[in-house]
Design an enzyme around this catalytic site. Structure first.
Site, PDB file in Angstrom:
ATOM      1  N   ASN A   1      -9.286  37.012 -19.857  1.00  0.00           N
ATOM      2  CA  ASN A   1      -8.490  36.250 -18.894  1.00  0.00           C
ATOM      3  C   ASN A   1      -7.730  37.151 -17.931  1.00  0.00           C
ATOM      4  O   ASN A   1      -6.766  36.725 -17.319  1.00  0.00           O
ATOM      5  CB  ASN A   1      -7.493  35.339 -19.628  1.00  0.00           C
ATOM      6  CG  ASN A   1      -6.829  34.373 -18.663  1.00  0.00           C
ATOM      7  OD1 ASN A   1      -7.480  33.876 -17.752  1.00  0.00           O
ATOM      8  ND2 ASN A   1      -5.539  34.129 -18.828  1.00  0.00           N
TER       9      ASN A   1
ATOM     10  N   SER B   1       3.219  49.362 -29.361  1.00  0.00           N
ATOM     11  CA  SER B   1       4.353  48.444 -29.536  1.00  0.00           C
ATOM     12  C   SER B   1       5.595  48.990 -28.846  1.00  0.00           C
ATOM     13  O   SER B   1       6.299  48.276 -28.130  1.00  0.00           O
ATOM     14  CB  SER B   1       4.625  48.231 -31.026  1.00  0.00           C
ATOM     15  OG  SER B   1       3.540  47.548 -31.604  1.00  0.00           O
TER      16      SER B   1
ATOM     17  N   GLU C   1      -1.533  41.536 -26.537  1.00  0.00           N
ATOM     18  CA  GLU C   1      -0.298  41.016 -25.917  1.00  0.00           C
ATOM     19  C   GLU C   1       0.911  41.135 -26.852  1.00  0.00           C
ATOM     20  O   GLU C   1       1.813  40.294 -26.836  1.00  0.00           O
ATOM     21  CB  GLU C   1      -0.459  39.553 -25.473  1.00  0.00           C
ATOM     22  CG  GLU C   1      -1.744  39.261 -24.783  1.00  0.00           C
ATOM     23  CD  GLU C   1      -1.633  39.179 -23.273  1.00  0.00           C
ATOM     24  OE1 GLU C   1      -2.668  39.297 -22.618  1.00  0.00           O
ATOM     25  OE2 GLU C   1      -0.538  39.014 -22.742  1.00  0.00           O
TER      26      GLU C   1
HETATM   27  C1  LIG Z   1       8.982  46.101 -28.514  1.00  0.00           C
HETATM   28  C2  LIG Z   1       9.432  45.433 -27.226  1.00  0.00           C
HETATM   29  C3  LIG Z   1       9.581  43.957 -27.447  1.00  0.00           C
HETATM   30  C4  LIG Z   1      10.838  45.917 -26.786  1.00  0.00           C
HETATM   31  O1  LIG Z   1      10.830  47.173 -26.362  1.00  0.00           O
HETATM   32  P1  LIG Z   1      12.165  48.004 -26.006  1.00  0.00           P
HETATM   33  O2  LIG Z   1      13.151  47.874 -27.136  1.00  0.00           O
HETATM   34  O3  LIG Z   1      11.726  49.345 -25.576  1.00  0.00           O
HETATM   35  O4  LIG Z   1      12.690  47.267 -24.722  1.00  0.00           O
HETATM   36  P2  LIG Z   1      13.936  46.300 -24.474  1.00  0.00           P
HETATM   37  O5  LIG Z   1      15.179  47.060 -24.784  1.00  0.00           O
HETATM   38  O6  LIG Z   1      13.749  45.004 -25.148  1.00  0.00           O
HETATM   39  O7  LIG Z   1      13.854  46.111 -22.919  1.00  0.00           O
HETATM   40  C5  LIG Z   1      13.974  47.250 -22.039  1.00  0.00           C
HETATM   41  C6  LIG Z   1      14.023  46.784 -20.618  1.00  0.00           C
HETATM   42  O8  LIG Z   1      12.799  46.128 -20.265  1.00  0.00           O
HETATM   43  C7  LIG Z   1      13.085  45.010 -19.417  1.00  0.00           C
HETATM   44  N1  LIG Z   1      12.666  43.757 -20.099  1.00  0.00           N
HETATM   45  C8  LIG Z   1      12.432  43.575 -21.404  1.00  0.00           C
HETATM   46  N2  LIG Z   1      12.025  42.339 -21.655  1.00  0.00           N
HETATM   47  C9  LIG Z   1      12.018  41.703 -20.471  1.00  0.00           C
HETATM   48  C10 LIG Z   1      11.687  40.374 -20.046  1.00  0.00           C
HETATM   49  N3  LIG Z   1      11.239  39.448 -20.892  1.00  0.00           N
HETATM   50  N4  LIG Z   1      11.795  40.079 -18.731  1.00  0.00           N
HETATM   51  C11 LIG Z   1      12.211  41.013 -17.862  1.00  0.00           C
HETATM   52  N5  LIG Z   1      12.561  42.274 -18.197  1.00  0.00           N
HETATM   53  C12 LIG Z   1      12.448  42.602 -19.474  1.00  0.00           C
HETATM   54  C13 LIG Z   1      14.579  45.067 -19.133  1.00  0.00           C
HETATM   55  O9  LIG Z   1      14.828  45.857 -18.010  1.00  0.00           O
HETATM   56  C14 LIG Z   1      15.099  45.753 -20.385  1.00  0.00           C
HETATM   57  O10 LIG Z   1      16.301  46.415 -20.283  1.00  0.00           O
HETATM   58  P3  LIG Z   1      17.686  45.628 -20.644  1.00  0.00           P
HETATM   59  O11 LIG Z   1      17.487  44.855 -21.910  1.00  0.00           O
HETATM   60  O12 LIG Z   1      17.932  44.731 -19.489  1.00  0.00           O
HETATM   61  O13 LIG Z   1      18.683  46.715 -20.753  1.00  0.00           O
HETATM   62  C15 LIG Z   1       8.413  45.721 -26.104  1.00  0.00           C
HETATM   63  O14 LIG Z   1       8.193  47.068 -25.905  1.00  0.00           O
HETATM   64  C16 LIG Z   1       7.102  45.025 -26.354  1.00  0.00           C
HETATM   65  O15 LIG Z   1       6.973  43.851 -26.068  1.00  0.00           O
HETATM   66  N6  LIG Z   1       6.122  45.762 -26.849  1.00  0.00           N
HETATM   67  C17 LIG Z   1       4.752  45.282 -26.987  1.00  0.00           C
HETATM   68  C18 LIG Z   1       3.991  45.549 -25.731  1.00  0.00           C
HETATM   69  C19 LIG Z   1       2.739  44.711 -25.650  1.00  0.00           C
HETATM   70  O16 LIG Z   1       2.791  43.509 -25.731  1.00  0.00           O
HETATM   71  N7  LIG Z   1       1.593  45.393 -25.462  1.00  0.00           N
HETATM   72  C20 LIG Z   1       0.310  44.758 -25.394  1.00  0.00           C
HETATM   73  C21 LIG Z   1      -0.113  44.605 -23.969  1.00  0.00           C
HETATM   74  S1  LIG Z   1      -1.684  43.909 -23.854  1.00  0.00           S
HETATM   75  C22 LIG Z   1      -2.701  45.267 -23.707  1.00  0.00           C
HETATM   76  O17 LIG Z   1      -2.299  46.380 -23.542  1.00  0.00           O
HETATM   77  C23 LIG Z   1      -4.172  45.021 -23.729  1.00  0.00           C
HETATM   78  C24 LIG Z   1      -4.669  45.092 -22.373  1.00  0.00           C
HETATM   79  S2  LIG Z   1      -5.834  43.908 -22.186  1.00  0.00           S
HETATM   80  O18 LIG Z   1      -6.994  44.348 -21.694  1.00  0.00           O
HETATM   81  O19 LIG Z   1      -5.421  42.647 -22.324  1.00  0.00           O
END
Ligand SMILES: CC(C)(COP(=O)(O)OP(=O)(O)OC[C@H]1O[C@@H](n2cnc3c(N)ncnc32)[C@H](O)[C@@H]1OP(=O)(O)O)[C@@H](O)C(=O)NCCC(=O)NCCSC(=O)CCS(=O)O
Length: 399
Positions: free
Chosen positions: A87, A131, A363
């Protein structure tokens, strides 16, 4: 449940079923055998408006909304998970551009992605950590006149080896944590320095995942999304919608496995009776049905909250987590009902089971969802703390 949903939903579901029955299912095995990406089918899905469901019409979207997007993905996954697993053309790639891009960037890239004229990609994860996406990121982007030079590598990028347009996350300030991450629109076929190496993960051979290597990969400076340092909030905001919708993919897998199990339980005869007449099998069928209905309620709730532009981060994580558990449970249970045949490649169950495992990682892993949910519950980090405060464009239909 469709009776309780907006009146256009049954027609959308029906149109996807017809599309899958007539266009995709008859040819997907051939594409898989050749290991060929079905670009024609991506175009057809684009023309039908399936990729554009969550985007406004003025950028080429079909404005059907997140609930419709969830149902489109659910049906595609239910009918052929290899095709339904993809997607990027309607998900994170155009969403990042739409959320964080300028009008010009949106005009240049989003309509073609939604139409399926080009193939999209998103590359965030790296070999050293998925992660802890920001903390583990080693890929850097260095400004050099009118371009950025990107160096490093990415993992698990779906269609990294085929994509025309992608979103790639890299650090412009390696000392600044999440605030040092920037997002770029990349065109790997146009610029030097990008190599993709497909990885065999035992899933689709047509929709491959790749490791990506960047060696002074050139990205025009005008392809930076937002400002330097905006990248992490753009991708996290996009993943919110992505998680709501990937829950629908897991739901489709669960339903596909359940329907196959029900059919098989009615057909397979032991000691003169279909196995469905035996209460142990009935118990398994009942447990699958219960898990599916609970996941469906959560996934549709997350999608409807996205449609109303209400806080969604927490519920999207809950829906994604529950639906991935349900996909795993239903595919495992269906395999038990099938017995030895459940292991055979001739039946869909083995394939669906492999994709159910993927739902635990794509995701954001199940553990990442649990951390988000628990930190919210404990009051450490409110999952919806960013709602309405990111300065990013709204995904609302009005655009
Ligand atoms: C593990 C996590 C949930 C959290 O990571 P962190 O602890 O490093 O980050 P946070 O302190 O929570 O946030 C830091 C910073 O980021 C911004 N932020 C965070 N969440 C949001 C949001 N929902 N909306 C907007 N901004 C956001 C914000 O500036 C935060 O700072 P402040 O809190 O304001 O100080 C995270 O790292 C995580 O979700 N990890 C998993 C990543 C993931 O899902 N990876 C898979 C991707 S899919 C893929 O790669 C495959 C590709 S494909 O082909 O499909």
């Amino acid at each position: 449940m469709d009776d309780m949903l907006p009146e256009e939903i049954p027609a959308i579901r029906e149109s996807v079923r017809r599309f899958m029955e007539t266009e995709v299912c008859p040819v997907m095995d051939d594409y898989e055998a050749r290991g060929e990406l079905p670009r024609e089918l991506i175009k057809k899905a684009g023309a039908a408006g399936y990729y554009g469901a969550t985007f406004p019409e003025h950028v080429g979207g079909s404005e059907m909304g997140y609930l419709a997007a969830a149902i489109i993905i659910e049906e595609m996954a239910r009918m052929d998970i290899r095709y339904g697993g993809f997607n990027q053309n309607g998900g994170n790639c155009p969403a990042c551009i739409y959320l964080g891009g300028t009008d010009e960037q949106i005009r240049k890239y989003v309509p073609d992605l939604l139409a399926g004229n080009v193939v999209g990609m998103m590359a965030l994860t790296e070999a050293g950590g998925g992660s802890d996406a920001a903390g583990a990121m080693k890929t850097t982007a260095r400004r050099d006149g009118d371009v950025y030079k990107l160096n490093g590598s990415k993992m698990w990028a779906t269609l990294g080896d085929e994509c025309d347009v992608g979103i790639l996350l890299a650090k412009t300030d390696p000392e600044a944590g999440a605030k040092g991450v920037s997002a770029f629109i990349v065109e790997p076929k146009k610029y030097p320095g990008f190599t993709a190496q497909p990885i065999d993960v035992g899933l689709s051979k047509a929709f491959r995942v790749s490791a990506v290597y960047l060696d002074d990969f050139t990205v025009p400076a005008e392809n930076l999304l937002g400002k330097e340092g905006d990248g992490f909030k753009i991708i996290m905001r996009a993943l919110q919608g992505g998680r709501a919708v990937i829950g629908a993919k897991a739901l489709g897998i669960a339903i596909g496995a359940y329907e196959d199990a029900v059919r098989y339980a009615n057909e397979r005869v032991i000691k003169g009776s279909p196995i469905g007449k035996y209460q142990l099998i009935q118990g398994q069928i009942a447990e699958m049905a219960v898990a599916i209905e609970a996941s469906r309620a959560l996934v549709y709730q997350a999608a409807q909250l996205m449609d109303k532009e209400l806080p969604t981060n927490r519920i999207a994580s809950i829906a994604k987590f529950h639906a991935s558990q349900t996909a795993k449970f239903c595919t495992d249970t269906a395999q038990q009902i099938y017995g030895g045949y459940g292991l055979s490649r001739e039946y869909r169950i083995a394939k669906y089971k492999a994709y159910a495992d993927l739902m635990f990682t794509g995701e954001g892993t199940a553990n990442v969802q649990k951390v988000l949910i628990a930190e919210d519950a404990l009051g450490y980090k409110i999952a919806d703390r960013h709602h309405g405060k990111t300065g990013l464009r709204s995904m609302a239909k009005a655009g």
